[in-house]
Design an enzyme around this catalytic site. Structure first.
Site, PDB file in Angstrom:
ATOM      1  CG  HIS A  73      -0.265   0.060   2.530  1.00  0.00           C
ATOM      2  ND1 HIS A  73      -0.177  -1.031   3.371  1.00  0.00           N
ATOM      3  CD2 HIS A  73       0.381   1.060   3.175  1.00  0.00           C
ATOM      4  CE1 HIS A  73       0.483  -0.699   4.448  1.00  0.00           C
ATOM      5  NE2 HIS A  73       0.844   0.563   4.361  1.00  0.00           N
TER       6      HIS A  73
HETATM    7  P1  TYD Z   1      -1.737  -2.429   7.709  1.00  0.00           P
HETATM    8  O1  TYD Z   1      -1.238  -1.045   7.823  1.00  0.00           O
HETATM    9  O2  TYD Z   1      -2.447  -2.813   6.444  1.00  0.00           O
HETATM   10  O3  TYD Z   1      -0.540  -3.443   7.973  1.00  0.00           O
HETATM   11  P2  TYD Z   1       0.654  -3.963   7.004  1.00  0.00           P
HETATM   12  O4  TYD Z   1       0.970  -2.870   6.048  1.00  0.00           O
HETATM   13  O5  TYD Z   1       1.774  -4.267   7.934  1.00  0.00           O
HETATM   14  O6  TYD Z   1       0.233  -5.203   6.311  1.00  0.00           O
HETATM   15  O7  TYD Z   1      -2.668  -2.717   8.964  1.00  0.00           O
HETATM   16  C1  TYD Z   1      -3.169  -4.030   9.238  1.00  0.00           C
HETATM   17  C2  TYD Z   1      -4.507  -3.880   9.950  1.00  0.00           C
HETATM   18  O8  TYD Z   1      -4.336  -3.206  11.194  1.00  0.00           O
HETATM   19  C3  TYD Z   1      -5.543  -3.103   9.156  1.00  0.00           C
HETATM   20  O9  TYD Z   1      -6.806  -3.733   9.358  1.00  0.00           O
HETATM   21  C4  TYD Z   1      -5.570  -1.747   9.812  1.00  0.00           C
HETATM   22  C5  TYD Z   1      -5.158  -2.041  11.242  1.00  0.00           C
HETATM   23  N1  TYD Z   1      -4.410  -0.936  11.874  1.00  0.00           N
HETATM   24  C6  TYD Z   1      -5.019  -0.157  12.831  1.00  0.00           C
HETATM   25  O10 TYD Z   1      -6.199  -0.353  13.183  1.00  0.00           O
HETATM   26  N2  TYD Z   1      -4.290   0.854  13.399  1.00  0.00           N
HETATM   27  C7  TYD Z   1      -3.019   1.116  13.051  1.00  0.00           C
HETATM   28  O11 TYD Z   1      -2.375   2.065  13.610  1.00  0.00           O
HETATM   29  C8  TYD Z   1      -2.402   0.309  12.028  1.00  0.00           C
HETATM   30  C9  TYD Z   1      -0.988   0.570  11.586  1.00  0.00           C
HETATM   31  C10 TYD Z   1      -3.135  -0.710  11.468  1.00  0.00           C
END
Ligand code: TYD
Length: 138
Positions: free
Chosen positions: A50
């Site tokens: 992303h």
């Molecule tokens: P995401 O940022 O997509 O993680 P990665 O890039 O490591 O795969 O986040 C994973 C999940 O966690 C998504 O459902 C959003 C949630 N999340 C929160 O609720 N708060 C936060 O501060 C973060 C970073 C993620």
């Protein structure tokens, strides 16, 4: 500056280990509003996939080795976070993947904004389109 590696200030002692630290604005170029960390991942885990519209971040790995793949619409770059005193500053508009080179590596992120799902671009075609129609070039 779209992304850059910084050296996190560090105090080493002979027997008692090492202390690293950074401060808002002084050592990193934003105010920290949020901190999060990812742990307990297997080797070869791939996360990310992303970009963010507004969020600035500093990624660092206090334990283990994590490869960060970056794409800014023009060029692809990789950084290996393999030293607790290395920080990777990411400006908005950069597509990223994080790959666990070692099981149980810990990824820590200091972020400039509170969590907002609206700030994410999770679809790669949408990302390419976003770059075309905004002034942000990674
Ligand atoms: P995401 O940022 O997509 O993680 P990665 O890039 O490591 O795969 O986040 C994973 C999940 O966690 C998504 O459902 C959003 C949630 N999340 C929160 O609720 N708060 C936060 O501060 C973060 C970073 C993620």
């Amino acid at each position: 500056m779209q992304y850059k590696i910084i050296h996190i200030k560090t105090k080493r002692t002979e027997q008692e280990g090492t202390l690293s630290f950074f401060e808002n604005n002084r050592d990193i170029p934003f105010d920290i509003q949020r901190f999060y960390y990812i742990y307990g991942a297997q080797e070869k885990t791939k996360r990310g996939g992303h970009a963010h519209k507004k969020l600035k971040q500093m990624l660092f790995c206090p334990y283990g080795q994590i490869l960060i793949e970056l794409y800014n619409g023009t060029e692809k770059t990789e950084y290996l976070l393999d030293d607790p005193a290395k920080g990777l500053i990411l400006e908005p508009g950069i597509w990223r993947n994080m790959i666990w080179e070692k099981k149980d590596s810990v990824l820590c992120v200091a972020a400039s904004e509170l969590y907002d799902e609206e700030d994410y671009i999770r679809d790669y075609d949408e990302y390419l389109n976003y770059l075309k129609y905004t002034h942000v070039k990674g």
